[in-house]
Design a protein around this motif. Structure first.
Motif, PDB file in Angstrom:
ATOM      1  N   ILE A  89       1.177  -0.988   0.020  1.00 28.17           N
ATOM      2  CA  ILE A  89       0.227   0.082  -0.169  1.00 28.17           C
ATOM      3  C   ILE A  89       0.532   0.980  -0.063  1.00 28.17           C
ATOM      4  N   VAL A  90       0.560   2.286  -0.759  1.00 28.39           N
ATOM      5  CA  VAL A  90       0.925   3.422  -0.580  1.00 28.39           C
ATOM      6  C   VAL A  90       0.954   4.213  -0.514  1.00 28.39           C
ATOM      7  N   VAL A  91       1.102   5.635   0.681  1.00 31.55           N
ATOM      8  CA  VAL A  91       0.550   6.233   1.822  1.00 31.55           C
ATOM      9  C   VAL A  91       0.641   7.753   1.621  1.00 31.55           C
ATOM     10  N   SER A  92       0.118   7.939   1.229  1.00 30.47           N
ATOM     11  CA  SER A  92       0.312   9.701   0.628  1.00 30.47           C
ATOM     12  C   SER A  92      -0.395  10.888   1.239  1.00 30.47           C
ATOM     13  N   GLY A  98       3.162  16.581   2.236  1.00 32.55           N
ATOM     14  CA  GLY A  98       3.322  16.210   0.858  1.00 32.55           C
ATOM     15  C   GLY A  98       3.623  14.973   0.636  1.00 32.55           C
ATOM     16  N   LYS A  99       4.399  14.033   2.015  1.00 31.95           N
ATOM     17  CA  LYS A  99       5.201  13.298   1.372  1.00 31.95           C
ATOM     18  C   LYS A  99       4.631  11.849   1.506  1.00 31.95           C
ATOM     19  N   GLU A 100       4.943  10.690   0.998  1.00 38.10           N
ATOM     20  CA  GLU A 100       4.345   9.321   0.111  1.00 38.10           C
ATOM     21  C   GLU A 100       5.960   8.231   1.134  1.00 38.10           C
ATOM     22  N   TYR A 101       4.969   7.289   1.290  1.00 36.78           N
ATOM     23  CA  TYR A 101       6.081   6.028   2.047  1.00 36.78           C
ATOM     24  C   TYR A 101       5.187   5.070   0.944  1.00 36.78           C
ATOM     25  N   ALA A 102       6.077   3.383   1.141  1.00 39.00           N
ATOM     26  CA  ALA A 102       5.321   2.184   0.282  1.00 39.00           C
ATOM     27  C   ALA A 102       5.466   1.530   2.024  1.00 39.00           C
ATOM     28  N   HIS A 103       4.175   0.714   1.697  1.00 40.95           N
ATOM     29  CA  HIS A 103       4.019  -0.183   2.903  1.00 40.95           C
ATOM     30  C   HIS A 103       3.825  -1.571   2.369  1.00 40.95           C
ATOM     31  N   PHE A 137       8.499  -4.067  -1.734  1.00 39.91           N
ATOM     32  CA  PHE A 137       7.572  -3.362  -2.245  1.00 39.91           C
ATOM     33  C   PHE A 137       7.913  -2.629  -3.198  1.00 39.91           C
ATOM     34  N   GLU A 138       9.681  -1.432  -2.537  1.00 42.21           N
ATOM     35  CA  GLU A 138       8.921  -0.173  -2.539  1.00 42.21           C
ATOM     36  C   GLU A 138       9.961  -0.661  -4.326  1.00 42.21           C
TER      37      GLU A 138
END
Length: 212
Positions: A89-92, A98-103, A137-138
């Motif tokens: 899941i990518v959380v924005s 304004g950043k996002e991270y991939a879980h 995943f990233e």
């Protein structure tokens, strides 16, 4: 709120259970109840007038437990629900920055043979070096890649077409002897203990059961 722990209620009891709502939660509840009580009359009251929410739908790892318990077949479910395998899941903009991270939700992101996520978090917090929280995943997400090695076993989580999932579960309910009633419930009657005794639809018809 239905009656809690009805006396003598078991798989051999000839009693009736009513489940209100024909969305994903209601249909899953009906299928699991049927699995637990194969001889009990189960009725779903759903409203075509209200319908379902109809948003994109994804599962957690617990979906596999539900499939195993109720005997759902993965290779049958996927094409009938237009399901895709969820691997992360990518959380924005979670913190408004304004950043996002991939879980990641799969096992390929283990950080050591010990799988000590707590130690990794400590390194992540206390180090100036940027660590990827979900390196596998990233990498495939940002490069727009798809893992193909044993793809159907890579995750027990899915994304669904909500309407197709609803129809799939509804068909399973009917195949397993669960009665489907189209009605819009507008009122309920309580007993002296505050438990639901019956419900009434928009035409004035009442529905009674030992458990609602």
């Amino acid at each position: 709120m239905g009656k809690r722990n009805p006396a003598g209620f078991n798989e051999y009891t000839e009693r009736k259970i009513i489940i209100l709502g024909g969305g994903t939660a209601g249909l899953i509840t009906a299928l699991m109840t049927r699995q637990k009580y194969p001889k009990t009359e189960i009725v779903i009251i759903k409203s075509e007038e209200i319908g379902i929410i109809g948003v994109g739908e994804g599962s957690t790892e617990h979906w596999r437990n539900f499939m195993d318990y109720c005997g759902l077949i993965k290779n049958e479910m996927i094409p009938k629900t237009d399901a895709t395998i969820k691997i992360g899941i990518v959380v924005s903009n979670w913190n408004g920055d304004g950043k996002e991270y991939a879980h990641s939700v799969i096992s390929q992101h283990n950080f050591s043979a010990l799988s000590r996520l707590d130690l990794f978090k400590a390194l992540h917090i206390n180090s100036s070096k940027k660590f990827k929280t979900s390196p596998f995943f990233e990498e495939i997400y940002y490069k727009n890649l798809v893992p193909i090695d044993n793809n159907l076993q890579i995750s027990n989580q899915f994304h669904f077409d909500t309407f197709k999932l609803n129809q799939y579960l509804l068909n399973l309910c009917e195949l397993r002897g669960i009665k489907i009633v189209n009605a819009t419930i507008v009122d309920s009657e309580l007993d002296e203990d505050g438990n639901v005794k019956s419900v009434k639809d928009s035409t004035g018809k009442s529905y009674h059961a030992e458990f609602l």
